[in-house]
Motif scaffolding. Structure first.
Motif, PDB file in Angstrom:
ATOM      1  N   SER A 325      45.779  42.460  23.563  1.00 36.43           N
ATOM      2  CA  SER A 325      45.290  41.433  24.475  1.00 36.43           C
ATOM      3  C   SER A 325      45.822  41.684  25.882  1.00 36.43           C
ATOM      4  CB  SER A 325      45.690  40.051  23.973  1.00 36.43           C
ATOM      5  OG  SER A 325      46.978  39.721  24.426  1.00 36.43           O
ATOM      6  N   SER A 326      47.007  42.318  25.973  1.00 31.61           N
ATOM      7  CA  SER A 326      47.537  42.668  27.297  1.00 31.61           C
ATOM      8  C   SER A 326      46.608  43.643  27.995  1.00 31.61           C
ATOM      9  CB  SER A 326      48.890  43.347  27.161  1.00 31.61           C
ATOM     10  OG  SER A 326      49.877  42.421  26.875  1.00 31.61           O
ATOM     11  N   VAL A 327      46.132  44.644  27.241  1.00 31.34           N
ATOM     12  CA  VAL A 327      45.222  45.620  27.847  1.00 31.34           C
ATOM     13  C   VAL A 327      44.028  44.884  28.436  1.00 31.34           C
ATOM     14  CG1 VAL A 327      43.763  47.612  27.400  1.00 31.34           C
ATOM     15  CG2 VAL A 327      45.937  47.392  26.222  1.00 31.34           C
ATOM     16  N   SER A 328      43.525  43.919  27.665  1.00 32.52           N
ATOM     17  CA  SER A 328      42.371  43.168  28.121  1.00 32.52           C
ATOM     18  C   SER A 328      42.695  42.334  29.361  1.00 32.52           C
ATOM     19  CB  SER A 328      41.897  42.279  26.975  1.00 32.52           C
ATOM     20  OG  SER A 328      40.792  41.535  27.355  1.00 32.52           O
ATOM     21  N   HIS A 329      43.809  41.646  29.317  1.00 34.78           N
ATOM     22  CA  HIS A 329      44.145  40.771  30.445  1.00 34.78           C
ATOM     23  C   HIS A 329      44.471  41.538  31.704  1.00 34.78           C
ATOM     24  CE1 HIS A 329      44.963  37.436  27.440  1.00 34.78           C
ATOM     25  NE2 HIS A 329      43.962  37.071  28.178  1.00 34.78           N
ATOM     26  N   MET A 330      45.141  42.677  31.543  1.00 37.42           N
ATOM     27  CA  MET A 330      45.464  43.453  32.733  1.00 37.42           C
ATOM     28  C   MET A 330      44.188  43.998  33.354  1.00 37.42           C
ATOM     29  SD  MET A 330      48.541  42.937  33.136  1.00 37.42           S
ATOM     30  CE  MET A 330      48.965  43.971  34.522  1.00 37.42           C
ATOM     31  N   GLY A 331      43.166  44.182  32.529  1.00 37.91           N
ATOM     32  CA  GLY A 331      41.872  44.563  33.078  1.00 37.91           C
ATOM     33  C   GLY A 331      41.361  43.508  34.056  1.00 37.91           C
ATOM     34  N   PHE A 332      41.569  42.229  33.707  1.00 32.68           N
ATOM     35  CA  PHE A 332      41.158  41.170  34.635  1.00 32.68           C
ATOM     36  C   PHE A 332      41.907  41.286  35.962  1.00 32.68           C
ATOM     37  CE2 PHE A 332      39.459  38.853  30.937  1.00 32.68           C
ATOM     38  CZ  PHE A 332      38.252  38.491  31.485  1.00 32.68           C
ATOM     39  N   CYS A 333      43.216  41.544  35.882  1.00 30.87           N
ATOM     40  CA  CYS A 333      43.988  41.686  37.126  1.00 30.87           C
ATOM     41  C   CYS A 333      43.382  42.774  37.993  1.00 30.87           C
ATOM     42  CB  CYS A 333      45.428  42.056  36.832  1.00 30.87           C
ATOM     43  SG  CYS A 333      46.339  40.791  35.984  1.00 30.87           S
ATOM     44  N   MET A 334      43.101  43.922  37.372  1.00 28.59           N
ATOM     45  CA  MET A 334      42.596  45.051  38.148  1.00 28.59           C
ATOM     46  C   MET A 334      41.221  44.747  38.719  1.00 28.59           C
ATOM     47  SD  MET A 334      44.865  47.263  38.306  1.00 28.59           S
ATOM     48  CE  MET A 334      43.870  48.540  39.034  1.00 28.59           C
ATOM     49  N   LEU A 335      40.406  44.051  37.912  1.00 29.18           N
ATOM     50  CA  LEU A 335      39.075  43.687  38.388  1.00 29.18           C
ATOM     51  C   LEU A 335      39.204  42.832  39.637  1.00 29.18           C
ATOM     52  CD1 LEU A 335      36.063  43.822  37.640  1.00 29.18           C
ATOM     53  CD2 LEU A 335      36.350  41.645  36.484  1.00 29.18           C
ATOM     54  N   GLY A 336      40.120  41.887  39.605  1.00 34.03           N
ATOM     55  CA  GLY A 336      40.320  41.014  40.755  1.00 34.03           C
ATOM     56  C   GLY A 336      40.771  41.795  41.969  1.00 34.03           C
ATOM     57  N   LEU A 337      41.762  42.650  41.775  1.00 30.47           N
ATOM     58  CA  LEU A 337      42.290  43.396  42.920  1.00 30.47           C
ATOM     59  C   LEU A 337      41.193  44.228  43.557  1.00 30.47           C
ATOM     60  CD1 LEU A 337      45.772  44.716  41.792  1.00 30.47           C
ATOM     61  CD2 LEU A 337      45.163  42.588  42.882  1.00 30.47           C
ATOM     62  N   PHE A 338      40.376  44.885  42.732  1.00 27.39           N
ATOM     63  CA  PHE A 338      39.400  45.802  43.315  1.00 27.39           C
ATOM     64  C   PHE A 338      38.070  45.134  43.637  1.00 27.39           C
ATOM     65  CE2 PHE A 338      42.554  48.825  42.456  1.00 27.39           C
ATOM     66  CZ  PHE A 338      42.401  49.728  43.479  1.00 27.39           C
ATOM     67  N   ALA A 339      38.037  43.799  43.519  1.00 22.94           N
ATOM     68  CA  ALA A 339      36.931  43.113  44.171  1.00 22.94           C
ATOM     69  C   ALA A 339      37.143  43.188  45.678  1.00 22.94           C
ATOM     70  CB  ALA A 339      36.858  41.670  43.705  1.00 22.94           C
ATOM     71  N   LEU A 340      38.389  43.409  46.085  1.00 27.72           N
ATOM     72  CA  LEU A 340      38.716  43.623  47.498  1.00 27.72           C
ATOM     73  C   LEU A 340      38.245  42.470  48.380  1.00 27.72           C
ATOM     74  CD1 LEU A 340      38.015  47.425  47.932  1.00 27.72           C
ATOM     75  CD2 LEU A 340      40.196  46.280  47.661  1.00 27.72           C
ATOM     76  N   ASN A 341      38.321  41.262  47.875  1.00 26.31           N
ATOM     77  CA  ASN A 341      38.107  40.126  48.754  1.00 26.31           C
ATOM     78  C   ASN A 341      39.196  39.105  48.456  1.00 26.31           C
ATOM     79  OD1 ASN A 341      37.241  39.191  46.295  1.00 26.31           O
ATOM     80  ND2 ASN A 341      35.074  39.423  46.812  1.00 26.31           N
ATOM     81  N   ARG A 342      39.227  38.063  49.270  1.00 28.86           N
ATOM     82  CA  ARG A 342      40.377  37.178  49.192  1.00 28.86           C
ATOM     83  C   ARG A 342      40.541  36.524  47.815  1.00 28.86           C
ATOM     84  NH1 ARG A 342      42.180  32.523  53.471  1.00 28.86           N
ATOM     85  NH2 ARG A 342      44.253  32.317  52.608  1.00 28.86           N
ATOM     86  N   PRO A 343      39.492  35.890  47.287  1.00 27.85           N
ATOM     87  CA  PRO A 343      39.703  35.277  45.972  1.00 27.85           C
ATOM     88  C   PRO A 343      40.092  36.293  44.916  1.00 27.85           C
ATOM     89  CG  PRO A 343      37.379  35.210  46.613  1.00 27.85           C
ATOM     90  CD  PRO A 343      38.148  35.629  47.812  1.00 27.85           C
ATOM     91  N   GLY A 344      39.538  37.482  45.028  1.00 28.71           N
ATOM     92  CA  GLY A 344      39.821  38.486  44.018  1.00 28.71           C
ATOM     93  C   GLY A 344      41.276  38.887  44.013  1.00 28.71           C
ATOM     94  N   VAL A 345      41.807  39.226  45.176  1.00 32.59           N
ATOM     95  CA  VAL A 345      43.188  39.696  45.217  1.00 32.59           C
ATOM     96  C   VAL A 345      44.136  38.545  44.914  1.00 32.59           C
ATOM     97  CG1 VAL A 345      44.913  40.791  46.640  1.00 32.59           C
ATOM     98  CG2 VAL A 345      42.559  41.533  46.785  1.00 32.59           C
ATOM     99  N   GLN A 346      43.797  37.354  45.411  1.00 35.34           N
ATOM    100  CA  GLN A 346      44.648  36.212  45.062  1.00 35.34           C
ATOM    101  C   GLN A 346      44.583  35.936  43.559  1.00 35.34           C
ATOM    102  OE1 GLN A 346      43.974  32.725  47.327  1.00 35.34           O
ATOM    103  NE2 GLN A 346      45.082  33.523  49.096  1.00 35.34           N
TER     104      GLN A 346
END
Lengths: 550, 546
Positions: A325-346
């Motif tokens: 489940s960590s692999v899955s959740h960390m995927g969400f973190c990375m997805l957010g970061l590489f949306a490269l916009n404010r809500p994503g990185v936050q």
């Protein structure tokens, strides 16, 4: 009022001092080591709390907050300007706090579980805390790297000495995997430093992270293919640490073999070093390459989300399930970061904290179960809610947190991340990638559904239904199959408080990181707004590359 | 004159050590006590160190950073730093060997070791082909004796004979390469060769040219022989074959000696001879050395993965580290054509060889400490559970091995940092695209090798910490070995935490290497301030006194 930079230094140094003194302290009695470790980790927590409370609530001026900045090498020739530079800003702030919090939990969950060489165990635990705190505060490339690699050593011993049956293999695999990636990261970091050296015209090798970030926004690395190459070099180390999808194979093994405290810290903090590295180096320093690689990162993240969730569904071992489940959740973190916009990185940054809290707590609870029954097989449990209501309550709370129930922390993070993913996929993407990105961001939602499935299914199988317990053959710790004791409740309560707090008042946490986050993505936002379509860029870079080779 | 009184003045530390060595040989026949001669040797080293720092420290550090050429020797920062390091190595080896020799041979051992240290000190300051060769032999010949003295069984005899024969062969190749240089330029002085090669061809070279052979071709031929001769000392592929067998056959203390002293000497000789000696060839030589470097570290690391014998493992590790040292030399060679500031190749190689030497000495010291005269530690498995039975030795060995693997915050990390910095610097700012691409490959190969290398060091550490104790080791290596192990482990940590001193010293040494050299005054009257305008600007007239 105390000087914050001094307090920060003391807070970081305290675990190290604790580790050094551990040898002497542990001679004064059989339980001295764990008590001493608890005192040290609590003091560290208090120190961190004071530093965090004094952090400006709007995050303004965070670059210079609690900064200590001296030359490391000294001497007369300032040619290599490596600095001993520590400070806290919006990116590291909450991870710093999370580290001190989780170490207290780790000490408490190891309280009875560690009987073999306890002084060495708690010494290594404190050393690991020292390394992690250093990583999140380092303001110098080399200092960051030193702490980054240093964290491997104590965890290597934690897994290798106190782990389960296959611990030697797991420890060595974990170490070599991470080291192999981070050596390439090292080359990437050096390339960045040298780009600055050749283009700043100062004639000094500068290693300061803020200076480099600033310099690279003035002289961005060109041509694009070179920037992308450095991006992938940094990627090697950070992505293994996260871990992103194809590079995750060390993680389940290390988690399952590690002792509970090791798992808590590994999942809660060490994985975050990878995402933190992306946020600290790749995105601000290599903005064009980050934009260029968005499709890759989206797909790797989404594959990780789906793959981790599917594999978690199939697990029979609770700890292994949570590891996937960590692999899955960390995927969400990375997805957010590489949306490269404010809500994503936050959202991605917040999701790091959320994952640290919920997964850290889940691993701790699994450890508590294991301590009672000496097994982690899902099949051998059933209806535990009746026998251990407190344990069931905490498990339910963190399960809900993990699957993102509104009102708890996970919801805020996942919501922001998915929102940002859609925003990126529907705006500012060049032609050939539009469909691909949209498809990926929709698929990511599937991860939420699957996450609810495997977590709730796990909960149902273990805690509901008829009572089914494995036979306990002579528990060595005396508390048999009782419900949680005060020590264990005390270990989990702070995490639960933060789960609720972030869920109910995320603004408190987001505001403090907002300015730093905005700075971090400013350059890449600019390069998106500049409107150069990604595909055109890559073609240009290829032609440039061929010119160069010729 | 070849040697004058001024030169003798600069040679005092070496002379002191030679005299002490002679005294040890003589006195050993009357007084056999091993402890006494160890103490005497240590006192001699400290005296020589004091003389170096006291008499020459001010002379070389003040004023312009360039050295003084006096007869066949060169007095400069590089020589000064390396001689201090040679004495440190001497002290550590003396302590390490203080118990591992047979009681009646104590004095012979110490005397021979001292001569070897003198050889190393002379290599560090040789400014002349003849002196360079003689001082390299002054290292090799005592090494043969020491290897034989260590233990007298069939294995040792075989190992020593192997080393002896191959070492002679490599010396012959080195000498042959040097003879080309002499033939081409008509001088044995290194600075003279540098000047002659870059300005006008000598008579000999012209006569070759009339035969249709380009002098450049001869320079490259000479270069190949020099690389072969010095590559043996560094244990670089393909001149590495002796290392595993010889290391396995000799005692731990002798293996420590073999892993450190020839490497330092080889690096210094490379620095003086190849990098400075003939820049034109250097600009081509980096290609050879780059390939050798990649091959050496890869082969060393990969072969070490399967080794069960600790000395064999460390032998392959020593080969791998030779590959890393070659990265520094390669960077320096590729750099030698550029004007402007250097990219720190020589400094990096120096830092690397020092941190390697300290960690390797520490590792061998632990192994020597753990064994006894009858039962040496051989296999990796014998170390199982050492963390419980001998926690301090296990910790010291782990620190040294983590440093060899290049993990921060230990000394080895900084060695790798400066090497990679040089390689990446050349790869992102080299002269041509080709240079840049090759150095990128080199940097990546180095990074991957660092990860491979970590595997076998980790295996040893995992054996010590993660396994149950198998058998109790004697741990009768003596106090000397214990002290060396403690000193080396502390040094590794200290350099790791405060790398500034080492890095800055190495940079100074490299700067002095490139700075113009002034001639020492021939006037023995030293009350007058020496004129400094004797800058080197013309080749020396051909010397015929050979």
């Amino acid at each position: 009022m105390m000087d914050m930079s001094l307090l920060l230094l003391l807070t970081i140094a305290l675990p190290l001092a604790g580790c050094v003194l551990m040898g002497a302290v542990s001679k004064s009695g059989p339980y001295a080591a764990r008590r001493f470790a608890l005192v040290v980790s609590l003091l560290t927590l208090v120190g961190a709390a004071v530093v965090i409370v004094n952090f400006p609530s709007d995050g303004a001026g965070a670059e210079r907050y609690a900064l200590t900045d001296v030359s490391w090498l000294g001497g007369t020739s300032p040619f290599i300007d490596i600095r001993f530079s520590l400070g806290l800003d919006g990116l590291g702030l909450w991870l710093f706090g999370l580290t001190t919090l989780l170490v207290v939990t780790s000490v408490l969950v190891s309280w009875n579980a560690i009987e073999e060489r306890p002084a060495l165990f708690y010494g290594m635990l404190l050393l690991l805390e020292f390394g992690c705190l250093g990583v999140f505060c380092a303001r110098d490339v080399i200092l960051f790297y030193v702490f980054f690699e240093f964290t491997l050593i104590p965890l290597f011993f934690l897994i290798g000495i106190w782990g389960s049956e296959e611990r030697r293999y797991a420890a060595i695999k974990f170490f070599l995997f991470t080291l192999a990636g981070s050596m390439l990261t090292f080359l990437g970091l050096l390339s960045i430093v040298l780009w600055d050296y050749f283009h700043s015209g100062l004639g000094i090798l500068r290693f300061s992270i803020p200076e480099l970030t600033e310099s690279l926004s003035v002289h961005p690395i060109q041509p694009l293919y070179w920037q992308v190459l450095i991006f992938w070099a940094l990627f090697a180390g950070f992505a293994i640490k996260v871990p992103l999808f194809p590079l995750h194979t060390w993680l389940p093994l290390a988690h399952v073999q590690a002792p509970t405290a090791g798992s808590v810290i590994l999942a809660g903090i060490l994985l975050k070093i990878g995402t933190y590295g992306f946020l600290r180096f790749n995105i601000p320093m290599l903005p064009a390459a980050s934009v260029h690689c968005v499709p890759w990162m989206f797909w790797l993240s989404v594959l990780g989300i789906i793959y981790g969730a599917l594999v978690a569904l199939a697990q029979t071992d609770i700890k292994r399930l949570i590891a996937y489940s960590s692999v899955s959740h960390m995927g969400f973190c990375m997805l957010g970061l590489f949306a490269l916009n404010r809500p994503g990185v936050q959202g991605g940054s917040l999701q790091m904290i959320n994952h640290g809290l919920s997964t850290g707590a889940l691993f701790a609870i699994v450890g508590m179960l294991y301590e009672r029954y000496h097994t982690r097989e899902i099949r051998s449990f059933g209806g535990l809610a009746r026998r251990m209501p407190w344990l069931a309550f905490f498990m339910l709370l963190f399960t809900f947190s993990s699957i993102g129930l509104p009102g708890l922390n996970g919801f805020v993070g996942e919501f922001l991340v998915l929102l940002a993913g859609f925003q990126r996929a529907w705006t500012g993407v060049a032609q050939p990638w539009v469909f691909s990105l949209r498809f990926a961001s929709v698929l990511a939602v599937l991860g939420v559904v699957l996450g609810a499935w495997y977590m709730l299914w796990l909960y149902q199988r273990v805690f509901f239904g008829g009572l089914r317990e494995p036979k306990v053959s002579g528990s060595s710790h005396g508390h048999g199959t009782d419900d949680l004791g005060w020590r264990e409740i005390f270990a989990l309560t702070p995490l639960a408080v933060f789960v609720l707090w972030i869920g109910l008042q995320p603004k408190f946490f987001l505001d403090r990181m907002a300015p730093t986050v905005d700075n971090a993505i400013a350059a890449s936002v600019r390069s998106v707004v500049a409107g150069e379509p990604i595909a055109a860029r890559s073609e240009a870079s290829e032609s440039e590359a061929s010119v160069r080779v010729r | 004159m070849f040697v004058d009184s001024e030169t003798i003045r600069f040679l005092w530390p070496e002379l002191i050590l030679v005299l002490c060595a002679a005294w040890i040989y003589l006195g050993g026949t009357f007084r056999g006590s091993r402890r006494w001669w160890v103490a005497f040797a240590l006192a001699a080293y400290l005296l020589a160190l004091g003389v170096i720092l006291g008499l020459e420290g001010p002379a070389t550090t003040s004023g312009d950073r360039g050295g003084l050429a006096s007869g066949p020797i060169l007095v400069d920062q590089l020589g000064m730093i390396c001689r201090c390091f040679a004495i440190l190595v001497g002290i550590l080896l003396t302590l390490l060997m203080s118990k591992s020799t047979r009681h009646d041979l104590g004095s012979e051992y110490q005397g021979t070791l001292m001569l070897l240290v003198v050889g190393l000190m002379l290599v560090a300051r040789a400014n002349d082909l003849v002196l360079l060769f003689v001082s390299l032999e002054l290292i090799s010949v005592p090494t043969y004796v020491l290897l034989f003295l260590g233990r007298r069984d069939r294995g040792t005899s075989e190992a020593t004979l192997k080393y002896f024969l191959l070492s002679i062969l490599s010396s012959a190749m080195l000498l042959y390469g040097m003879s080309f240089l002499y033939g081409l330029t008509g001088t044995t002085s290194l600075r003279g060769i540098q000047a002659a090669v870059s300005t006008q061809p000598s008579v000999a070279a012209l006569s070759f040219a009339s035969l249709g052979i380009s002098p450049d071709a001869l320079i490259y031929l000479s270069l190949v022989f020099l690389v072969a001769g010095l590559g043996f000392r560094l244990a670089a592929v393909p001149f590495h074959f002796y290392a595993p067998d010889v290391f396995q056959g000799v005692t731990h203390a002798n293996a420590a000696l073999l892993s450190v002293v020839p490497k330092v000497a080889g690096l210094l000789a490379f620095t003086r001879l190849v990098i400075l000696g003939f820049p034109q060839a250097a600009s081509q030589a980096w290609e050879i050395l780059l390939v050798l470097s990649i091959l050496t570290m890869t082969l060393g690391n990969v072969c070490a993965l399967w080794q069960q014998n600790l000395r064999r493992l460390l032998a392959y590790s020593s080969i791998a580290h030779a590959g890393y040292i070659l990265i520094g030399i390669t960077v320096a060679l590729a750099d030698s054509q550029r004007a402007g500031d250097s990219q720190g190749g020589v400094a990096a190689a120096l830092v690397y060889v020092v941190v390697y030497a300290v960690a390797a000495l520490g590792s061998f010291a632990v192994l020597a400490y753990l064994g006894s005269e009858q039962n040496e530690v051989h296999g990796v498995d014998e170390l199982a559970g050492l963390a419980r039975t001998r926690p301090f030795a296990a910790t010291a060995l782990s620190i040294c091995m983590f440093s060899l693997a290049g993990l921060p915050p230990l000394a080895g990390f900084w060695g790798k940092l400066v090497l990679f910095l040089g390689a990446v610097q050349t790869s992102s700012g080299g002269l041509t695209v080709q240079v840049m691409q090759w150095f990128m490959i080199l940097a990546i190969a180095g990074a991957i090798n660092a990860a491979i290398g970590a595997a076998y060091y980790l295996r040893v550490i995992a054996t010590m910490f993660f396994r149950a104790p198998a058998k109790t080791l004697d741990a009768e290596g003596g106090d000397g070995a214990a002290v060396v192990m403690l000193v080396c482990a502390s040094l590794v940590v200290a350099i790791g935490l405060f790398p500034g001193i080492a890095l800055n010293l190495a940079r100074k040494a490299e700067a002095s290497l490139r700075a113009p050299v002034s001639l020492a005054a021939q006037d023995p009257d030293r009350s007058q301030p020496r004129p400094v305008e004797h800058a080197w600007h013309a080749p020396e007239p051909p010397r015929t006194n050979l």
